[in-house]
Design a protein around this motif. Sequence first.
Motif, PDB file in Angstrom:
ATOM      1  N   LEU A 203       0.831  -1.204   0.000  1.00  0.00           N
ATOM      2  CA  LEU A 203       0.000   0.000   0.000  1.00  0.00           C
ATOM      3  C   LEU A 203       0.868   1.259   0.000  1.00  0.00           C
ATOM      4  O   LEU A 203       0.593   2.218  -0.718  1.00  0.00           O
ATOM      5  N   LEU A 204       1.942   1.230   0.788  1.00  0.00           N
ATOM      6  CA  LEU A 204       2.783   2.434   0.886  1.00  0.00           C
ATOM      7  C   LEU A 204       3.587   2.677  -0.388  1.00  0.00           C
ATOM      8  O   LEU A 204       3.823   3.827  -0.776  1.00  0.00           O
ATOM      9  N   GLU A 205       4.014   1.610  -1.049  1.00  0.00           N
ATOM     10  CA  GLU A 205       4.763   1.777  -2.307  1.00  0.00           C
ATOM     11  C   GLU A 205       3.895   2.511  -3.340  1.00  0.00           C
ATOM     12  O   GLU A 205       4.394   3.204  -4.218  1.00  0.00           O
ATOM     13  N   GLN A 206       2.572   2.309  -3.222  1.00  0.00           N
ATOM     14  CA  GLN A 206       1.656   2.944  -4.176  1.00  0.00           C
ATOM     15  C   GLN A 206       1.192   4.318  -3.671  1.00  0.00           C
ATOM     16  O   GLN A 206       0.937   5.226  -4.454  1.00  0.00           O
ATOM     17  N   TYR A 207       1.092   4.457  -2.362  1.00  0.00           N
ATOM     18  CA  TYR A 207       0.586   5.695  -1.741  1.00  0.00           C
ATOM     19  C   TYR A 207       1.608   6.831  -1.825  1.00  0.00           C
ATOM     20  O   TYR A 207       1.264   7.964  -2.163  1.00  0.00           O
ATOM     21  N   PHE A 208       2.861   6.513  -1.499  1.00  0.00           N
ATOM     22  CA  PHE A 208       3.888   7.560  -1.454  1.00  0.00           C
ATOM     23  C   PHE A 208       4.421   7.852  -2.855  1.00  0.00           C
ATOM     24  O   PHE A 208       5.544   7.491  -3.216  1.00  0.00           O
ATOM     25  N   SER A 209       3.572   8.480  -3.651  1.00  0.00           N
ATOM     26  CA  SER A 209       3.975   8.897  -4.999  1.00  0.00           C
ATOM     27  C   SER A 209       2.882   9.815  -5.514  1.00  0.00           C
ATOM     28  O   SER A 209       1.718   9.648  -5.157  1.00  0.00           O
ATOM     29  N   GLY A 210       3.259  10.781  -6.290  1.00  0.00           N
ATOM     30  CA  GLY A 210       2.273  11.675  -6.899  1.00  0.00           C
ATOM     31  C   GLY A 210       1.698  12.671  -5.905  1.00  0.00           C
ATOM     32  O   GLY A 210       1.740  12.452  -4.688  1.00  0.00           O
ATOM     33  N   GLU A 211       1.195  13.760  -6.432  1.00  0.00           N
ATOM     34  CA  GLU A 211       0.659  14.789  -5.546  1.00  0.00           C
ATOM     35  C   GLU A 211      -0.750  15.196  -5.933  1.00  0.00           C
ATOM     36  O   GLU A 211      -1.284  16.168  -5.427  1.00  0.00           O
ATOM     37  N   ASP A 212      -1.361  14.455  -6.864  1.00  0.00           N
ATOM     38  CA  ASP A 212      -2.699  14.842  -7.294  1.00  0.00           C
ATOM     39  C   ASP A 212      -3.744  14.315  -6.312  1.00  0.00           C
ATOM     40  O   ASP A 212      -3.454  13.489  -5.448  1.00  0.00           O
ATOM     41  N   ASP A 213      -4.968  14.840  -6.454  1.00  0.00           N
ATOM     42  CA  ASP A 213      -6.070  14.400  -5.599  1.00  0.00           C
ATOM     43  C   ASP A 213      -6.620  13.122  -6.216  1.00  0.00           C
ATOM     44  O   ASP A 213      -7.273  13.157  -7.258  1.00  0.00           O
ATOM     45  N   ASN A 214      -6.337  12.009  -5.585  1.00  0.00           N
ATOM     46  CA  ASN A 214      -6.550  10.724  -6.237  1.00  0.00           C
ATOM     47  C   ASN A 214      -7.428   9.811  -5.380  1.00  0.00           C
ATOM     48  O   ASN A 214      -7.076   9.500  -4.236  1.00  0.00           O
ATOM     49  N   THR A 215      -8.536   9.347  -5.928  1.00  0.00           N
ATOM     50  CA  THR A 215      -9.434   8.434  -5.203  1.00  0.00           C
ATOM     51  C   THR A 215      -8.672   7.228  -4.678  1.00  0.00           C
ATOM     52  O   THR A 215      -8.945   6.721  -3.593  1.00  0.00           O
ATOM     53  N   THR A 216      -7.695   6.773  -5.481  1.00  0.00           N
ATOM     54  CA  THR A 216      -6.924   5.589  -5.076  1.00  0.00           C
ATOM     55  C   THR A 216      -6.273   5.797  -3.707  1.00  0.00           C
ATOM     56  O   THR A 216      -6.219   4.869  -2.900  1.00  0.00           O
ATOM     57  N   ASP A 217      -5.799   6.995  -3.420  1.00  0.00           N
ATOM     58  CA  ASP A 217      -5.168   7.238  -2.114  1.00  0.00           C
ATOM     59  C   ASP A 217      -6.159   7.063  -0.956  1.00  0.00           C
ATOM     60  O   ASP A 217      -5.795   6.602   0.118  1.00  0.00           O
ATOM     61  N   TYR A 218      -7.409   7.458  -1.185  1.00  0.00           N
ATOM     62  CA  TYR A 218      -8.421   7.271  -0.134  1.00  0.00           C
ATOM     63  C   TYR A 218      -8.713   5.779   0.064  1.00  0.00           C
ATOM     64  O   TYR A 218      -8.935   5.324   1.185  1.00  0.00           O
ATOM     65  N   ILE A 219      -8.720   5.035  -1.030  1.00  0.00           N
ATOM     66  CA  ILE A 219      -8.939   3.584  -0.925  1.00  0.00           C
ATOM     67  C   ILE A 219      -7.791   2.968  -0.119  1.00  0.00           C
ATOM     68  O   ILE A 219      -7.998   2.163   0.784  1.00  0.00           O
ATOM     69  N   ILE A 220      -6.566   3.384  -0.433  1.00  0.00           N
ATOM     70  CA  ILE A 220      -5.397   2.858   0.291  1.00  0.00           C
ATOM     71  C   ILE A 220      -5.511   3.172   1.786  1.00  0.00           C
ATOM     72  O   ILE A 220      -5.271   2.297   2.633  1.00  0.00           O
ATOM     73  N   GLU A 221      -5.897   4.385   2.117  1.00  0.00           N
ATOM     74  CA  GLU A 221      -6.004   4.743   3.543  1.00  0.00           C
ATOM     75  C   GLU A 221      -7.033   3.855   4.248  1.00  0.00           C
ATOM     76  O   GLU A 221      -6.808   3.405   5.374  1.00  0.00           O
ATOM     77  N   GLY A 222      -8.136   3.598   3.576  1.00  0.00           N
ATOM     78  CA  GLY A 222      -9.165   2.737   4.178  1.00  0.00           C
ATOM     79  C   GLY A 222      -8.619   1.332   4.438  1.00  0.00           C
ATOM     80  O   GLY A 222      -8.838   0.755   5.508  1.00  0.00           O
ATOM     81  N   ILE A 223      -7.900   0.798   3.469  1.00  0.00           N
ATOM     82  CA  ILE A 223      -7.360  -0.561   3.647  1.00  0.00           C
ATOM     83  C   ILE A 223      -6.315  -0.570   4.762  1.00  0.00           C
ATOM     84  O   ILE A 223      -6.284  -1.480   5.600  1.00  0.00           O
ATOM     85  N   LEU A 224      -5.477   0.466   4.791  1.00  0.00           N
ATOM     86  CA  LEU A 224      -4.454   0.530   5.851  1.00  0.00           C
ATOM     87  C   LEU A 224      -5.104   0.527   7.234  1.00  0.00           C
ATOM     88  O   LEU A 224      -4.668  -0.178   8.153  1.00  0.00           O
ATOM     89  N   LYS A 225      -6.167   1.309   7.395  1.00  0.00           N
ATOM     90  CA  LYS A 225      -6.813   1.399   8.713  1.00  0.00           C
ATOM     91  C   LYS A 225      -7.421   0.053   9.105  1.00  0.00           C
ATOM     92  O   LYS A 225      -7.298  -0.386  10.250  1.00  0.00           O
ATOM     93  N   SER A 226      -8.061  -0.589   8.148  1.00  0.00           N
ATOM     94  CA  SER A 226      -8.665  -1.894   8.446  1.00  0.00           C
ATOM     95  C   SER A 226      -7.572  -2.912   8.794  1.00  0.00           C
ATOM     96  O   SER A 226      -7.718  -3.713   9.727  1.00  0.00           O
TER      97      SER A 226
END
Length: 387
Positions: A203-226
């Motif tokens: 998840l972090l390899e995909q999260y820590f990249s890019g600076e745009d407002d990206n739905t994918t980042d919110y999905i990653i955060e949800g999975i990380l929390k779970s």
Amino acid sequence: MKFDFEFYNPTKIFFGRNAMDNLENQLENYGKNILFVYGKASIKKIGLYERVINALKSTGKTVTELSGIKPNPTYTQVLEGARLVRENSIDLILAVGGGSVIDCAKAISVSAFCEGDPWQKYWVDFEPLGNKTVPVGAILTMAGTASEMNAGSVITNEAVMIKEGRVFTPEVNPEFSILNPEYTYTVPKIQMVSGVFDVMSHLLEQYFSGEDDNTTDYIIEGILKSLIHSTRIALENPTDYEARSNIMWCATMALNKITGLSKEQDWLVHGIEHQIGAYTDCPHGVGLAIVSVPYYKHIYKYGLDKFVRFAVNIWNVAAVGLTKEQAALAGIEKMADFIKEMGIPTTLREIGATEDTLEKIAGSIEPGGGYKYVTNAEILEILRECY
Ligand code: NZQ
Ligand code: ZN
């Protein structure tokens, strides 16, 4: 989201306590000859070997077995499997185990009818897949890699001390995967937490990249929390079905393409771990955990806002009154605490690396990165920091 993308994932997933009820139906879709691939003793201990053999018999299959697939599967075993496929006219490779067994099955699938040396062609020269493959089906027994729903295959070539991952086209995905969280109850604790950190790292390899407002980042955060929430429950009670189910599904979701859509990605932590693995044979997620803390401390300034977001959204760091740097570092420290809480080793020394190999390991890694281009000299610094 700024980028165009195409999404296709052809793996059919059967998930839950009764997922195995689908095995016979799935087997009916393939010809007679099955290569049954598994690891060492675990599937026999949990009664899964017998269950699979009964299904194969009742559907009239002829079975060839390839057992003893090692964690960090080797190229020698891939070639052995490829030979068995050719000699026995195999119609389906059935992989029963963790990521190593499933990765090995995919490597056998692409290698069996490859002209020339498959290692050179697919894991060194990264040539497009250019030969017939054999369908793969999977029964997963440990949560971590997402190999059950992707086209990745990470193989260790012992002769050259290289562990290399290759992501093939979706036709190499398992055609079906059976996921029963109960099978993971018996995974030894160190393997379980290794799997959990592998998921976090994907998840972090995909999260820590890019600076745009990206739905994918919110999905990653949800999975990380779970993932964090359910891991704490499963560590207290390894047979908590709900927690094990969440961890298993988090794992699959973390690398089935969904969490990478429209994202630039990093993957250098994995690049570094693969070479640590080639030299120490450590569990994959353990190597990732050791490297992640110094790695992210090395690069956080280059993606500062995202690291602050990670600290606040994932670790509940109260950023008020802190500088961005302080908040970002507090998030990385919270991750380090979680690694300790899970009981994962935090130094290379603990997993058997010796000081004289650090330079060799660093020199054998392809430099790169996400927010920052990290050179071989910097990789060596990072390895020394976690030695
Ligand atoms: O050999 P057995 O007896 O099966 O024991 C295994 C093995 O010793 C044991 N185990 C698995 N299920 C069990 C169990 N023990 C008791 N009860 C069960 N239910 O666990 C040990 C580790 O298994 P392994 O398959 O090696 O673990 P994992 O799933 O973490 O796979 C690691 C491999 O996958 C690669 C890694 O690099 C490593 O080689 N990866 C594959 C990826 C992919 N395909 O996309 C991506 C990942 O980033 C990763 O690189
Ligand atoms: Zn991984």
